[in-house]
Design an enzyme around this catalytic site. Structure first.
Site, PDB file in Angstrom:
ATOM      1  CE  LYS A 115      11.078  13.239 -38.018  1.00  0.00           C
ATOM      2  NZ  LYS A 115       9.969  13.654 -36.513  1.00  0.00           N
ATOM      3  CE  LYS A 207      12.269  22.367 -43.508  1.00  0.00           C
ATOM      4  NZ  LYS A 207      11.312  21.962 -43.697  1.00  0.00           N
ATOM      5  CE  LYS A 210      13.756  19.247 -33.597  1.00  0.00           C
ATOM      6  NZ  LYS A 210      12.524  18.902 -34.300  1.00  0.00           N
TER       7      LYS A 210
END
Ligand code: TRP
Length: 346
Positions: A115, A207, A210
């Protein structure tokens, strides 16, 4: 050895739309756990602000995750549903854990590395300390079981390391205050495993996410029946019919994913699905998948819409859950203060 009553805790971040991956990997499992355990399910809004959030979006998404919990069948009266920021003991215990966890432990966290990206100097201190807050979420209730996805395994290991170090470093004081040989349990992760790992409908190697720019890559929990059907019909596949054995799916990630979704939605194994659908062309299998997906998901979407139309009700559920969570969390936090040697009002 100290024993702890079994208690389930898990959290979901109110960031971005919930999709089928969140449902099959987390929320659907939360629903099942209700029959066997006491459960506490938390909308982790304080984790959300470790990355930039628009306040209006955050506000709506906290309610939306709550609506998804309720629509999926979580009972907020038998169990506890609340949002993290209404229970200040999470942040309080996280501070204590900031003083227990070692820099070296946090430096190994792969989610932080992902991140923070290249510009690590510019990442927030909160993003770095994220796992300490997560450990506090769990241990402020002394929870024994945590259903999470594979990606959270390392954070659960850190939670156990923190619990163990706390138990060791304050062992004398823990015993003196009548808590025996351990104050915090070593929490068991309940990892979903690859069967509930949902991949993108456009690329079986990625995967479902969103943040994928294509909405056709995922089924959102708020999608209506027509949208669900359209996305499944357009999902990427190959030209072969379905095999009769699971081994035949190995080099076929898109076929594997659609079979896994069908299996998870109907609570059977991929082998069961292939027993019924071996030799089917995708046109036929997709029609069957549309039927089960719409039957399971459209009522949840409808219920979410109904709940979102009455935010006062959702807020009342969160207020009630938070009040009950605060009672439990305050008990742990008072004991922690005594163990550490803090002076508190009585
Ligand atoms: N880190 C988890 C995620 O991103 C969310 C989370 C926060 C959580 N606190 C938790 C999950 C405590 C389980 C238990 O999915």
């Amino acid at each position: 050895m100290a024993t702890f009553n079994e208690l389930v805790f898990s959290g979901v971040q109110p960031t971005g739309n919930l999709h089928l991956g969140n449902y099959l990997g987390a929320i659907k499992r939360f629903v099942t756990m209700q029959d066997t355990h006491e459960c506490i399910y938390c909308v982790v809004d304080m984790h959300a602000i470790t990355m930039p959030q628009d306040p209006k979006d955050l506000h709506r998404q906290i309610r939306e995750v709550t609506a998804a919990f309720l629509a999926a069948g979580i009972d907020p009266t038998r169990h506890i549903v609340f949002n993290q920021s209404q229970v200040p003991q999470h942040a309080e215990l996280a501070w204590v854990f900031n003083c227990v966890a070692r820099l070296g432990w946090l430096n190994r966290m792969t989610q932080f590395k992902d991140k923070a990206g290249k510009d690590r100097e510019n990442a927030s201190v909160g993003l770095y300390a994220y796992p300490d807050l997560m450990a506090a979420d769990i241990l402020v209730y002394r929870a024994t079981h945590v259903p999470v996805g594979e990606d959270q395994k390392q954070h659960l290991e850190l939670t156990r390391d923190i619990a163990q170090k706390f138990n060791n470093d304050w062992s004398a004081s823990i015993a003196e205050h009548g808590f025996g040989d351990a104050f915090f349990p070593l929490t068991e992760p309940m990892i979903a495993g690859p069967a509930t790992r949902v991949m993108s409908l456009r690329d079986g190697a990625k995967k479902m996410s969103k943040s994928d720019p294509s909405d056709y890559s995922r089924i959102n929990l708020t999608d209506d029946a027509d949208t669900i059907a359209q996305k499944i019909r357009k999902a990427k596949t190959d030209a072969e019919p379905l095999p009769s054995e699971v081994e035949g799916l190995k080099a076929r990630p898109e076929a594997d994913n659609l079979v896994a979704i069908y299996a998870a939605l109907t609570d059977v194994t991929p082998a069961d699905v292939l027993r019924d659908h071996a030799g089917s062309q995708f046109s036929g299998f997709k029609s069957a998948l549309v039927d089960v997906a719409v039957a399971k998901l459209a009522p949840i979407a409808d219920d979410m819409r109904r709940l979102m139309a009455d935010p006062g009700h959702i807020d009342a559920v969160l207020a009630d859950g938070s009040a009950r969570a605060r009672v439990l969390a305050a008990e742990t936090m008072n004991a922690v203060k005594d163990i550490l040697g803090f002076v508190r009002a009585r």
